[in-house]
Design an enzyme around this catalytic site. Structure first.
Site, PDB file in Angstrom:
ATOM      1  CG  ASP A 196      -1.798   1.136   1.393  1.00 11.97           C
ATOM      2  OD1 ASP A 196      -1.730   2.065   0.558  1.00 11.97           O
ATOM      3  OD2 ASP A 196      -2.605   1.130   2.344  1.00 11.97           O
ATOM      4  CB  ILE A 197       1.576   3.764  -2.645  1.00 11.82           C
ATOM      5  CG1 ILE A 197       2.811   4.584  -3.028  1.00 11.82           C
ATOM      6  CG2 ILE A 197       0.297   4.588  -2.794  1.00 11.82           C
ATOM      7  CD1 ILE A 197       2.911   4.912  -4.508  1.00 11.82           C
ATOM      8  CB  VAL A 213     -10.690   3.043 -13.557  1.00  8.09           C
ATOM      9  CG1 VAL A 213     -11.280   2.408 -12.327  1.00  8.09           C
ATOM     10  CG2 VAL A 213     -10.034   4.362 -13.220  1.00  8.09           C
ATOM     11  CB  SER A 232      -2.524   4.349 -16.962  1.00  7.30           C
ATOM     12  OG  SER A 232      -2.576   5.728 -17.223  1.00  7.30           O
ATOM     13  N   GLY A 280      -9.716   4.003  -6.473  1.00  4.84           N
ATOM     14  CA  GLY A 280      -8.382   3.416  -6.617  1.00  4.84           C
ATOM     15  C   GLY A 280      -7.362   4.025  -5.683  1.00  4.84           C
ATOM     16  CB  VAL A 281      -3.701   4.480  -6.069  1.00  3.68           C
ATOM     17  CG1 VAL A 281      -3.496   5.409  -7.249  1.00  3.68           C
ATOM     18  CG2 VAL A 281      -2.566   4.605  -5.073  1.00  3.68           C
ATOM     19  CG  ASP A 282      -7.259  10.365  -6.820  1.00  7.53           C
ATOM     20  OD1 ASP A 282      -6.779  11.022  -5.888  1.00  7.53           O
ATOM     21  OD2 ASP A 282      -7.880  10.876  -7.777  1.00  7.53           O
TER      22      ASP A 282
HETATM   23  N1  AR6 Z   1      -1.274   1.418  -3.080  1.00 10.14           N
HETATM   24  C1  AR6 Z   1      -0.634   1.112  -4.229  1.00 10.14           C
HETATM   25  N2  AR6 Z   1      -1.286   0.869  -5.397  1.00 10.14           N
HETATM   26  C2  AR6 Z   1      -2.642   0.915  -5.362  1.00 10.14           C
HETATM   27  C3  AR6 Z   1      -3.374   1.233  -4.205  1.00 10.14           C
HETATM   28  C4  AR6 Z   1      -2.632   1.494  -3.012  1.00 10.14           C
HETATM   29  N3  AR6 Z   1      -3.221   1.801  -1.857  1.00 10.14           N
HETATM   30  N4  AR6 Z   1      -4.701   1.197  -4.502  1.00 10.14           N
HETATM   31  C5  AR6 Z   1      -4.804   0.872  -5.801  1.00 10.14           C
HETATM   32  N5  AR6 Z   1      -3.561   0.691  -6.330  1.00 10.14           N
HETATM   33  P1  AR6 Z   1      -6.161   3.343 -10.381  1.00 10.14           P
HETATM   34  P2  AR6 Z   1      -5.651   4.764 -12.941  1.00 10.14           P
HETATM   35  C6  AR6 Z   1      -3.157   0.337  -7.715  1.00 10.14           C
HETATM   36  O1  AR6 Z   1      -7.460   2.869 -10.908  1.00 10.14           O
HETATM   37  O2  AR6 Z   1      -5.856   3.528 -13.726  1.00 10.14           O
HETATM   38  C7  AR6 Z   1      -9.134   7.357 -10.005  1.00 10.14           C
HETATM   39  O3  AR6 Z   1     -10.505   7.400  -9.764  1.00 10.14           O
HETATM   40  C8  AR6 Z   1      -4.154  -0.424  -8.555  1.00 10.14           C
HETATM   41  O4  AR6 Z   1      -4.105  -1.814  -8.245  1.00 10.14           O
HETATM   42  O5  AR6 Z   1      -6.091   3.873  -9.019  1.00 10.14           O
HETATM   43  O6  AR6 Z   1      -4.488   5.659 -13.274  1.00 10.14           O
HETATM   44  C9  AR6 Z   1      -8.553   8.703 -10.392  1.00 10.14           C
HETATM   45  O7  AR6 Z   1      -9.245   9.776  -9.805  1.00 10.14           O
HETATM   46  C10 AR6 Z   1      -3.627  -0.149  -9.964  1.00 10.14           C
HETATM   47  O8  AR6 Z   1      -2.576  -1.066 -10.293  1.00 10.14           O
HETATM   48  O9  AR6 Z   1      -5.541   4.524 -11.345  1.00 10.14           O
HETATM   49  C11 AR6 Z   1      -8.676   8.709 -11.886  1.00 10.14           C
HETATM   50  O10 AR6 Z   1      -9.951   9.154 -12.296  1.00 10.14           O
HETATM   51  C12 AR6 Z   1      -2.996   1.236  -9.838  1.00 10.14           C
HETATM   52  O11 AR6 Z   1      -2.964   1.531  -8.433  1.00 10.14           O
HETATM   53  C13 AR6 Z   1      -8.504   7.253 -12.267  1.00 10.14           C
HETATM   54  O12 AR6 Z   1      -8.887   6.509 -11.119  1.00 10.14           O
HETATM   55  C14 AR6 Z   1      -3.716   2.358 -10.543  1.00 10.14           C
HETATM   56  O13 AR6 Z   1      -5.115   2.143 -10.546  1.00 10.14           O
HETATM   57  C15 AR6 Z   1      -7.063   6.913 -12.568  1.00 10.14           C
HETATM   58  O14 AR6 Z   1      -6.975   5.610 -13.056  1.00 10.14           O
END
Ligand code: AR6
Length: 175
Positions: free
Chosen positions: A9-10, A125, A122, A31-33
């Protein structure tokens, strides 16, 4: 130092900056955001709102980066970047994704930061194929470390074992 690959978890990492895979409005999301905003607390959203719009609804265009404080996170800063949405690979996705990594590293360097951790931009989602994204991340991070003194530590943080393995494979294939 070579690129470091970790799993987890980042939001738990005590580095100078963690990177957020954000949207162009820097409005928070899933997601991570979502995880970063939850862990950082409301001060992070307040910082994001102070970042000026460059055009309607856009504070950070795809491929660029913006920096804020880390607030309640163990990381001192958050560097927000916006990865490309995957449209099949012929819409400049690879160049935009590489640009995200470079823009974050450049911003970290400009702020004198020594360590930065990236999630798989990326790869959620936005639908970027994981293996290709891992190759872009490893190439961009390795190129940077070969040429620039800081940040001297660059971590690629896979949320799960599969992403971590893809980073390791990409690293092993680096020239
Ligand atoms: N720590 C590390 N990595 C993580 C964590 C975490 N806590 N949670 C998720 N991931 P995504 P995107 C990974 O969908 O595709 C948001 O709504 C996850 O497994 O977070 O760039 C934004 O507001 C995946 O491998 O980002 C944007 O609208 C990676 O993080 C949109 O999503 C990225 O997945 C951005 O989409």
């Amino acid at each position: 130092m070579p690129v470091e690959v970790i799993q987890g978890d980042i939001t738990r990492l005590a580095v100078d900056a963690i990177v957020n895979a954000a949207n162009e409005a820097l409005a928070g999301g899933g997601g991570v955001d979502g995880a970063i905003h939850r862990a950082a607390g409301p001060g992070l959203d307040a910082d994001c709102r102070r970042i000026p719009f460059v055009r309607p609804h856009v504070r950070c265009p795809t491929g660029e980066a913006r920096i804020t404080g880390g607030h309640a996170l163990p990381a001192r800063h958050v560097i927000h970047t916006v990865g490309p949405v995957w449209h099949g690979g012929n819409a400049g996705e690879a160049a935009l994704l590489a640009s995200c990594y470079r823009a974050c590293l450049q911003l970290a360097a400009a702020h004198g930061l020594d360590s930065i951790a990236f999630p798989a931009i990326s790869c959620g989602v936005f639908g970027y194929p994981l293996e290709q994204a891992a190759r872009v991340a490893v190439a961009a991070a390795s190129d940077w470390l070969r040429q620039q003194p800081r940040p001297a530590r660059v971590l690629l943080c896979g949320f799960d074992a599969r992403m971590q393995a893809l980073y390791r494979d990409a690293l092993a294939r680096q020239p």
